[in-house]
Design a protein around this motif. Structure first.
Motif, short mmCIF file in Angstrom:
data_model
loop_
_atom_site.label_atom_id
_atom_site.label_comp_id
_atom_site.label_asym_id
_atom_site.label_seq_id
_atom_site.Cartn_x
_atom_site.Cartn_y
_atom_site.Cartn_z
N GLN A 1 0.79 -1.23 0.00
CA GLN A 1 0.00 0.00 0.00
C GLN A 1 0.82 1.28 0.00
N GLY A 2 2.12 1.19 0.36
CA GLY A 2 2.90 2.40 0.56
C GLY A 2 2.67 2.93 1.95
N TYR A 3 3.57 3.79 2.39
CA TYR A 3 3.49 4.29 3.76
C TYR A 3 2.21 5.09 4.00
N HIS A 4 1.90 6.01 3.12
CA HIS A 4 0.81 6.94 3.38
C HIS A 4 -0.55 6.26 3.40
N ALA A 5 -0.74 5.26 2.56
CA ALA A 5 -2.03 4.58 2.50
C ALA A 5 -2.18 3.51 3.59
N ALA A 6 -1.07 3.05 4.14
CA ALA A 6 -1.13 2.00 5.15
C ALA A 6 -1.66 2.56 6.47
N ALA A 7 -2.37 1.72 7.20
CA ALA A 7 -2.90 2.11 8.51
C ALA A 7 -2.46 1.10 9.55
N MET A 8 -2.30 1.57 10.76
CA MET A 8 -1.94 0.66 11.85
C MET A 8 -3.00 -0.41 12.03
N ASP A 9 -4.26 -0.09 11.77
CA ASP A 9 -5.32 -1.09 11.82
C ASP A 9 -5.03 -2.24 10.86
N ASP A 10 -4.58 -1.89 9.64
CA ASP A 10 -4.26 -2.91 8.64
C ASP A 10 -3.14 -3.82 9.13
N ILE A 11 -2.13 -3.20 9.73
CA ILE A 11 -0.96 -3.96 10.18
C ILE A 11 -1.33 -4.88 11.34
N ALA A 12 -2.10 -4.37 12.28
CA ALA A 12 -2.54 -5.19 13.41
C ALA A 12 -3.39 -6.36 12.92
N ARG B 1 -3.34 -7.70 9.95
CA ARG B 1 -2.47 -8.61 9.20
C ARG B 1 -1.67 -9.49 10.14
N ALA B 2 -1.24 -8.94 11.26
CA ALA B 2 -0.44 -9.70 12.23
C ALA B 2 -1.31 -10.57 13.13
N GLY B 3 -2.62 -10.31 13.13
CA GLY B 3 -3.50 -11.07 14.00
C GLY B 3 -3.41 -10.66 15.45
N VAL B 4 -3.17 -9.36 15.70
CA VAL B 4 -3.07 -8.85 17.07
C VAL B 4 -4.00 -7.65 17.21
N SER B 5 -4.20 -7.22 18.44
CA SER B 5 -4.97 -6.01 18.68
C SER B 5 -4.06 -4.79 18.49
N LYS B 6 -4.67 -3.64 18.26
CA LYS B 6 -3.87 -2.42 18.12
C LYS B 6 -3.06 -2.10 19.37
N PRO B 7 -3.62 -2.31 20.59
CA PRO B 7 -2.79 -2.07 21.78
C PRO B 7 -1.51 -2.90 21.81
N PRO C 1 5.45 2.74 18.96
CA PRO C 1 4.57 3.85 19.37
C PRO C 1 3.76 4.46 18.24
N GLY C 2 4.26 4.33 17.00
CA GLY C 2 3.54 4.93 15.89
C GLY C 2 3.95 4.30 14.57
N LYS C 3 3.27 4.69 13.50
CA LYS C 3 3.53 4.11 12.18
C LYS C 3 4.94 4.43 11.70
N LEU D 1 10.51 2.90 10.27
CA LEU D 1 11.95 3.08 10.44
C LEU D 1 12.63 1.82 10.93
N ALA D 2 11.95 1.05 11.79
CA ALA D 2 12.51 -0.22 12.25
C ALA D 2 12.69 -1.17 11.08
N LEU D 3 11.70 -1.20 10.20
CA LEU D 3 11.81 -2.03 9.00
C LEU D 3 12.92 -1.55 8.08
N LEU D 4 13.00 -0.25 7.92
CA LEU D 4 14.02 0.32 7.06
C LEU D 4 15.41 0.00 7.58
N ASP D 5 15.62 0.13 8.88
CA ASP D 5 16.91 -0.22 9.49
C ASP D 5 17.25 -1.68 9.20
N GLN D 6 16.28 -2.55 9.36
CA GLN D 6 16.50 -3.98 9.15
C GLN D 6 16.94 -4.28 7.73
#
Length: 213
Positions: A36-47, A49-55, A62-64, A69-74
């Motif tokens: 989706q790209g960064y701007h279109a992606a939502a934390m809801d989508d990621i949660a 996709r991972a099968g977890v709650s947003k909390p 802490p944020g998108k 950045l963690a992914l980019l570093d990796q």
């Protein structure tokens, strides 16, 4: 319907060690960001996709932007290590050029689309992203330039110019090869690019030698 919506979400409720959970979240985030790209992606989508709650997601990131950045570093580290491994894989210079070229092709082909986060990010105006992308390009070039300087006796600045050229050509051609769905096999593509690069770099004599390579 998006590709993420079409994909069945992972089951919820599995308790994982912190490191394993973090890796799971990064894997899910990669799939969402690449699709989706960064701007279109939502934390809801990621949660989802991972099968977890947003909390749970926010407990780790802490944020998108933190997640991105963690992914980019990796994946910047993955590219850098691939280039360093290729350079150390042989002392025969033409083979070393080929191995380095192939490292870029392997990276764009095998990283689950993660190269798009490094080379084709839609977040390049973000200083933290730009700094990481520029840094990995510089680090790869520095690794290549050290070998060029050692073998040819060229100055540090001269070697760096050649290294930036080799690295830049490698990643641009590798990305074109993948995106164009070229009928040229990867091995053949690497051989062609190596021949092109070698005809130039071989013109510089070995350090302390009278003739060419």
């Amino acid at each position: 319907m998006t590709a993420i919506e079409q994909t069945e979400a992972r089951p919820r409720g599995t308790r994982l060690p912190r490191r394993a959970r973090r890796n799971q979240l990064l894997g899910a985030a990669q799939e969402v960001f690449v699709a989706q790209g960064y701007h279109a992606a939502a934390m809801d989508d990621i949660a989802e996709r991972a099968g977890v709650s947003k909390p749970v997601l926010y407990q780790h990131f802490p944020g998108k932007l933190d997640l991105y950045l963690a992914l980019l570093d990796q994946h910047c580290e993955s590219l850098l290590q691939a280039v360093r491994t290729a350079l150390a894989s042989t002392t025969e210079n033409k083979q070393r050029v080929a191995a380095t070229m192939d490292a870029y092709f392997a990276y764009v082909e095998n990283e689950g689309g993660a190269f798009r986060l490094v080379f084709e990010s839609d977040l390049t105006n973000e200083p933290a992203v730009r700094e990481r992308v520029d840094r990995v390009a510089l680090q790869c070039a520095e690794a290549i330039s050290e070998v060029i300087a050692e073998d040819t006796g060229l100055s540090k600045d001269e070697s760096m110019l050649l290294a930036v050229g080799l690295g830049g050509v490698s990643q641009v051609v590798a990305r074109y090869w993948l995106s164009s769905e070229s009928a040229v096999p990867r091995d053949t593509a690497v051989q062609l690019l190596t021949s092109l690069a070698w005809r130039g770099i071989a013109g510089f004599p070995l350090h302390g030698a009278d003739g060419g390579h």
